[in-house]
Every structure is written in structure tokens, then in C-alpha cells.
Enzyme design. Structure first.
Site, PDB file in Angstrom:
ATOM      1  N   LYS A   2       1.191  -1.189  -0.424  1.00 59.21           N
ATOM      2  CA  LYS A   2       0.047   0.263   0.059  1.00 59.21           C
ATOM      3  C   LYS A   2       1.084   1.039   0.024  1.00 59.21           C
ATOM      4  O   LYS A   2       0.644   2.341  -0.371  1.00 59.21           O
ATOM      5  CB  LYS A   2      -1.276  -0.043   1.356  1.00 59.21           C
ATOM      6  CG  LYS A   2      -2.736  -1.143   1.268  1.00 59.21           C
ATOM      7  CD  LYS A   2      -3.024  -0.303   0.162  1.00 59.21           C
ATOM      8  CE  LYS A   2      -4.397  -1.260   0.468  1.00 59.21           C
ATOM      9  NZ  LYS A   2      -5.589  -0.439  -0.625  1.00 59.21           N
ATOM     10  N   SER A  61       0.589 -10.128  -0.269  1.00 59.67           N
ATOM     11  CA  SER A  61       0.184  -8.016  -0.267  1.00 59.67           C
ATOM     12  C   SER A  61       0.236  -8.300   0.755  1.00 59.67           C
ATOM     13  O   SER A  61       1.161  -7.047   0.976  1.00 59.67           O
ATOM     14  CB  SER A  61      -1.387  -8.360  -1.126  1.00 59.67           C
ATOM     15  OG  SER A  61      -1.791  -8.738  -0.337  1.00 59.67           O
TER      16      SER A  61
END
Length: 402
Positions: A49, A300
Site C-alpha cells: 500500500k 500483499s
């Protein structure tokens, strides 16, 4: 507007803040495929992110910077925005669901952000952030539905192609869709023959359901320990990009994701959060055709709360047949427990708990139920133990994972 040039520009800007995370071979996760892991769980802040958040903030005007920034997040986007704001000396407010892991809340605060906890899931935190943005005039940094944010996430796709040019399949976690949109856009423009699949939690399939019904949907609720992808409503931009560039969306259960977390710990010595492990779960349980193909699973994020981790490991052991309990009906007389234990030991199992139940009204007065907890290698070994116990004359009433 998203372009390949914008993704390349994002890669240039991110050189000073984001790591080029390693690509690691992981052949034991699925022996029928050639599995590789793109380790964004080892990224700065523990998640991909930071790429989109930092690139978006780097492109803000001086006026937008002076207003300060606000974002909504279940945790990983929060940390990315907080770090980017700190590096650019910009005031930062983050709205997070009140159920967000404590570790993510505290990490966000550690970067100097002001955190507002909002009752509900991500979508409620998003609505409250929008309300504050209108009241205070902050600049909103969307976690996925923004061209610059998507471009930042797309740099992962560039790195995958650089590290594994002949990749056949890429599996990407999906919540709102920012990561899979950027990765698919980059890969399909540079290697169109490569398949890109998104992976959602079965308890939060907002993108999958929307694509199947050919319209944007909002789920009534979401239920998954993979908080990073617990999104009720996909983004407008991401929905269009996924529809155009992604080859399909599949789902995995929480138990499958837990088994993937456990497999990553044991076989790869890597920690992934629930959302970070869903791509691995999809590969382990053959949710898409990867047989004989070079397959990249995108990890992720790795920001999992340690309390949740212990529960996830327990569920992963159950899912893999490593932890189970047998309920056996016995005549209540000396030597019965020894007989059961000898069979289990002979088959290579390990007894970890024993409990007698003598008060069940369904039993004969001279009988009892023996609940015996075992550690085993896999489901096949559990079945072997059950067969040997039956041969020895014991009556198995129930088998429970865990």
C-alpha cells in the site's frame, strides 16, 4: 487517466521510498506448478500500500498539501498514507474500522497520524472520512479508486515482469481492486499472454459478485479474518479496469487462507496476514489452472496481529489434518485408554489431550465416550489411525478437526 507511462513514472518516484521486494521460489506450495512469491509482505510498512499512497501524495499540489490529508483504511493503506505524509511533512488523519488489528492501529499512530476509530467495517470508515473531508477541507487519499494510487500499485507488475519475464499466471489479492487493477494493467500491456487472476475472500466477494452480475454491487455485510480485503463495494475505476484486464476472480475460504498462512510460515519462513495469503491459498487449492505453469502469488501484506496469528495457526493445523479429535465409544473398564493410545502411537500419531465423558444419556451406563486429541501429519494419517482403531474393535463416533 491510468497509462503505462504513469506507472513507469511512479516506479521512478518510488525508488527513494519503496523496496523492490524479492521474488522467491516456493515449489512445495503446489508441486504441480512452478510457484514463485512476490514478497510485498516485506515491503516498507509491511504492505504494497505504501506504493500507491506515496505516489499519490507526491503528485499533490501545494494547495492540496497545505490542507492536510485524510484516508480511510483497515490498516495497510493507513500506514502507507501516514508514512508518505510524514516524509512530505503533511498533517494526516486516518479513519479506521474499530475492529482493525491493534498492531495496525498502533503502527499508523507511530508514523504521526491522527487515528479515528469508526464502528463497523472499512465502508463505514470510508463514509466517516468523507464526512470529515467535507467539514475540514482535507485532501482525500483514496485506498484504491484513484489513478495515481493504482499507478503506484502497478509498479508491482513491472517488478514481477522484470524478475520473472516468462511468467504464465499471476494471482493477486482483491479487496477494492487497486492492486489487481494496476498489476493487470501493467502486465497485460507488456506481456498480454500472461493470465492475471484476482483472489477474494469467500466472505467478502464484492468484486466477484459485481463482475458476475455486470453491475456494481454493495454487499450487506462482510465476514472474514482477512481484514485487508474486507470491502463491501469495489471502486468505480477498479471495476472497469478489472473487467477489462483481469482474466477472472476466484474466492478462498478463511480456512483455506489460514492453511496458506501456516504453509508460508513452515515452508517459506514468511509471515503473511490473511489478505496477504489468499493468492497462495488459491494456488494451494487449485482455484485456477496453474498445472505446469510459472505462477506468481502476490503476498500483499504481512501485518497480522499476533493474537490473530495464533488462532490462524490453529485453524491452519485443522485444515491440513495436523490437529484433530476422535470421539470413541468405550466399555468403561481398565486398559481401554492404553489400547487406543497404542494404536495411535503405532500409526505415528501423538496424543495431546484426553477427556472422558460418562454422563451422556445416549450411552449405556457401563460405557463412556473418550475424546482424544491428536497431532498428525495430514488427513491420510488420520484416516489410517481411524481404520486401525476400527480393526482393533474400537467404535469411532465422531472425528473433529481441532
Amino acid at each position: 487517466m491510468l497509462t503505462l507511462d504513469k506507472i513507469y513514472h511512479a516506479a521512478y518516484v518510488l525508488k527513494k521510498i519503496a523496496r523492490k521486494t524479492d521474488m522467491i521460489a516456493a515449489p512445495l506450495l503446489n508441486t504441480e506448478s512452478n510457484i514463485f512469491l512476490k514478497t510485498e509482505n516485506l515491503q516498507v510498512t509491511g504492505s504494497f500500500k505504501v506504493r500507491g499512497a506515496y505516489y499519490k501524495i507526491s503528485q499533490l499540489s501545494e494547495e492540496e498539501r497545505n490542507k492536510g490529508v485524510i484516508a480511510s483504511s483497515a490498516g495497510n493503506h493507513a500506514q502507507g498514507v501516514a508514512l508518505a505524509a510524514k516524509e512530505n511533512h503533511i498533517p494526516c488523519t486516518i479513519c479506521m474500522p474499530d475492529g482493525a488489528p491493534i498492531s495496525k492501529v498502533e503502527a499508523t499512530k507511530s508514523y504521526g497520524a491522527t487515528v479515528c476509530l469508526v464502528k463497523g467495517a472499512y465502508d463505514e470508515a470510508y463514509e466517516y472520512a468523507c464526512k470529515l473531508q467535507k467539514e475540514k477541507g482535507y485532501t482525500f487519499i483514496h485506498p484504491f479508486d484513484d489513478d495515481e494510487v493504482i499507478a503506484g500499485q502497478g509498479t508491482v507488475g513491472l517488478e514481477i515482469l522484470d524478475q520473472l519475464p516468462d511468467v504464465d499466471v499471476v494471482l493477486v489479492p482483491v479487496g477494492g481492486g487497486g492492486l489487481v487493477s494496476g498489476v493487470a494493467y501493467a502486465i497485460k500491456h507488456l506481456r498480454p499472454e500472461c493470465k492475471v487472476y484476482g483472489v477474494q475472500s469467500a466472505g467478502a466477494p464484492s468484486m466477484k459478485d459485481s463482475l458476475e452480475q455486470h453491475k456494481m454491487l454493495t454487499l450487506d455485510s462482510v465476514s472474514t479474518f482477512a481484514d485487508g480485503i474486507a470491502v463491501k463495494h469495489p471502486g468505480d475505476l477498479t471495476y472497469e479496469l478489472v473487467n477489462e484486464y483481469v482474466d477472472g476472480i476466484v474466492t478462498v475460504t478463511d480456512d483455506e487462507a489460514a492453511a496458506a498462512v501456516l504453509a508460508l510460515i513452515e515452508r517459506q519462513k514468511l509471515i503473511a496476514e490473511g489478505a496477504g495469503a489468499v493468492a497462495v491459498a488459491a494456488a494451494m487449492y487449485n482455484k485456477v489452472d496453474i498445472k505446469g505453469k510459472k505462477t506468481v502469488c502476490l503476498l500483499s501484506g504481512g501485518n497480522i496481529d499476533v493474537n490473530i496469528l495464533s488462532r490462524v495457526i490453529a485453524r491452519g493445523l485443522m485444515m491440513a489434518g495436523r490437529s484433530s479429535t476422535l470421539t470413541i465409544a468405550l466399555e468403561d473398564k481398565p486398559g481401554q485408554l492404553q489400547g487406543v493410545s497404542e494404536v495411535i502411537s503405532r500409526c505415528g500419531g501423538n496424543v495431546v489431550s484426553v477427556h472422558y465423558s460418562q454422563a451422556d444419556t445416549n450411552m449405556r451406563i457401563t460405557s463412556c465416550y473418550l475424546h482424544i486429541g491428536m497431532e498428525t501429519r495430514d488427513h491420510a494419517q488420520v484416516e489410517q489411525i481411524k481404520q486401525e482403531l476400527t480393526k482393533a474393535g474400537f467404535s469411532i463416533v465422531q472425528t473433529t478437526n481441532g
